[in-house]
Design a protein around this motif. Structure first.
Motif, PDB file in Angstrom:
ATOM      1  N   LEU A 111      51.898 -51.774 -51.193  1.00  0.00           N
ATOM      2  CA  LEU A 111      51.413 -52.335 -52.475  1.00  0.00           C
ATOM      3  C   LEU A 111      52.868 -53.279 -52.907  1.00  0.00           C
ATOM      4  O   LEU A 111      52.794 -54.515 -53.039  1.00  0.00           O
ATOM      5  CB  LEU A 111      51.023 -51.586 -53.675  1.00  0.00           C
ATOM      6  N   ALA A 112      54.012 -52.574 -52.875  1.00  0.00           N
ATOM      7  CA  ALA A 112      55.181 -53.324 -52.914  1.00  0.00           C
ATOM      8  C   ALA A 112      55.370 -54.427 -51.955  1.00  0.00           C
ATOM      9  O   ALA A 112      55.782 -55.535 -52.364  1.00  0.00           O
ATOM     10  CB  ALA A 112      56.187 -52.452 -53.030  1.00  0.00           C
ATOM     11  N   HIS A 113      55.375 -53.869 -50.560  1.00  0.00           N
ATOM     12  CA  HIS A 113      55.363 -55.245 -49.714  1.00  0.00           C
ATOM     13  C   HIS A 113      54.394 -56.372 -49.994  1.00  0.00           C
ATOM     14  O   HIS A 113      54.943 -57.531 -49.638  1.00  0.00           O
ATOM     15  CB  HIS A 113      54.906 -54.307 -48.387  1.00  0.00           C
ATOM     16  N   ALA A 114      53.072 -55.900 -50.201  1.00  0.00           N
ATOM     17  CA  ALA A 114      52.074 -57.121 -50.448  1.00  0.00           C
ATOM     18  C   ALA A 114      52.712 -57.995 -51.677  1.00  0.00           C
ATOM     19  O   ALA A 114      52.439 -59.249 -51.432  1.00  0.00           O
ATOM     20  CB  ALA A 114      50.638 -56.615 -50.473  1.00  0.00           C
ATOM     21  N   ALA A 115      52.956 -57.212 -52.759  1.00  0.00           N
ATOM     22  CA  ALA A 115      53.285 -57.993 -53.798  1.00  0.00           C
ATOM     23  C   ALA A 115      54.651 -58.958 -53.394  1.00  0.00           C
ATOM     24  O   ALA A 115      54.728 -59.995 -53.987  1.00  0.00           O
ATOM     25  CB  ALA A 115      53.601 -57.193 -55.045  1.00  0.00           C
TER      26      ALA A 115
END
Length: 466
Positions: A111-115
């Protein structure tokens, strides 16, 4: 039969001898895993010459979290592979906890990567975040697959959350959990097709393929090939069932060449019975007797639909087994200076309810001199002491101590306190103690043993709430 009595005065004892603790195999494994994470960060550092603008910092953070998410995904799958060296040396329950923790880290990193990547790309191009997201998903190579993979990971995380997990049928949770494999497959390709680190470093690309290839090989071999080989070799079938106590049933199975099963006392298998409403579920149950004469036995308390149905199994029902698993074995005993066998000579087994099953096999087989082996069995009523006649026979043969702790006629619960344990075993701190029972009772036992002076490294417990 000996019963724990009420009363007694405080008598906490401390060990007055030196021990040489057994080194935990978890330590070098954790060191290897953290070294892998450090290598991933080193790859990013090596392929990132400079970071200046704000958008570059954001994108760089997105690349770091993406690399770590890819690495953590491989770790998650490796911990699902049921590698025997991990299951036996570290323990199935501990490996399961590591898997759950690694899964939470992985989803958070994804999730952190995508955001961060979408935010960084939007800053660089000067486009709205939603427009940038649509462009990345629809136009970048393999990103649609990665988006589906992310959705699957979120679904798995949702059903694995403790509150949801408790309200979800085991079978539903288990089969949804298998979607992890699809998520990993779908998400893998975009790592290589869009990862700048792998485009810049062919060696890193090769290493990434090797890591995922190794993990896949472990998974295919131990989750599929080994169980198929085991069941083709041993061809287990149900011989019959027997009631051992109210709501407690033994299932007796026979098979071929069970002497080659390589199962140790205290271990368990995951059992799948090919009967209506049972064939789609696999559950862990300990052996309640050592394999002998071509037969295996498990003893199960009726605690749900699956365990209750075992009492109605018909003779001849085919059985699919996976294992053996678990580390609640004699090998966990601590080493003591001066002992030729390298182990302590005194053992205490503490059982609660149907937790007697793995401890019954240890009671029969664990090496101990006469008088140095004690079993305490906690149950609500006298009739709930499953396998009691067998335990009495073993105690006579091995000249071991067998004690019970059951509620009184009015329901009074005899507490197993540190003071009472010290009265029964004044040198309790010199014992290796094996625990098995419901989670709350096992934690109560552990606290009591620590109060009695037993070092934590001498208390051995394995949870079956996997």
């Amino acid at each position: 039969m000996t019963t724990i009595q009420e009363g007694g005065r405080a008598a906490r004892r401390r060990a007055e001898f030196r021990m040489r603790p057994r080194r935990s195999p978890a330590t070098p494994l954790l060191a290897v895993l953290w070294a892998g994470a450090a290598a991933v960060l080193g790859l990013w550092w090596h392929t990132t010459p400079s970071v200046t603008a704000t958008a570059e910092w954001i994108t760089g953070a997105g690349r770091i979290t993406g690399l770590l998410a890819g690495y953590a995904t491989a770790v998650v799958i490796a911990l699902m592979a049921r590698v025997p060296s991990l299951e036996r040396q570290i323990g199935s329950d501990r490996v399961a906890r590591w898997h759950a923790m690694a899964g939470r880290y992985t989803v958070s990193l994804i999730l952190a990567h995508a955001a961060l990547i979408l935010w960084g790309y939007a800053e660089q191009s000067g486009t709205p975040l939603l427009d940038q997201a649509l462009t990345v998903v629809l136009d970048y190579p393999d990103m649609l697959k990665a988006t589906i993979a992310t959705g699957l990971f979120l679904l798995i995380a949702a059903v694995s959350a403790s509150g949801v997990r408790r309200r979800t049928r085991y079978e539903v949770w288990y089969y949804l959990h298998l979607l992890t494999y699809a998520a990993v497959f779908l998400g893998f390709w975009h790592q290589l097709s869009t990862g700048a680190e792998f485009a810049a470093e062919p060696a890193a690309r090769t290493a990434w393929y090797a890591m995922y290839g190794t993990v896949t090989a472990l998974l295919v071999w131990y989750r599929f090939a080994v169980p198929v080989r085991l069941n083709l070799r041993h061809r287990l079938r149900v011989v019959g069932t027997r009631e051992e106590a109210p709501g407690v049933t033994s299932v007796i199975m026979e098979g071929r060449r069970l002497d080659r099963l390589d199962a140790e006392a205290g271990q368990f298998f995951r059992w799948r019975f090919m009967a209506p409403k049972l064939r789609w579920a696999s559950h862990p149950y300990s052996l309640s007797a050592p394999p002998r004469e071509g037969r295996l036995r498990i003893t199960v308390k009726a605690a749900g639909d699956h365990s209750s149905a075992l009492a109605r199994l018909e003779p001849g029902t085919r059985v699919w087994a996976e294992g053996p698993y678990g580390a609640l074995t004699a090998a966990r005993r601590q080493r003591v200076r001066g002992d030729r066998r390298g182990h302590s000579t005194k053992v205490l087994l503490l059982a609660g309810g149907v937790g007697i099953t793995p401890l019954r096999t240890l009671f029969e087989t664990i090496p101990a001199r006469p008088g140095d082996l004690t079993l305490i069995y906690r149950a609500r009523r006298q009739e709930d002491l499953a396998l009691w006649s067998e335990l009495e026979s073993i105690a006579r043969r091995r000249r071991a101590r067998l004690l019970s702790a059951v509620n009184g006629p009015g329901g009074a619960r005899p507490e197993i306190t540190a003071e009472r344990l010290c009265r029964i075993l004044p040198d309790i701190a010199r014992h290796d103690v094996y625990l098995c029972g419901p989670a709350g009772l096992a934690e109560e036992f552990r606290t009591t043993l620590r109060e009695a002076g037993v070092p934590a490294r001498r208390i051995h417990h394995e949870s079956f709430e996997l």
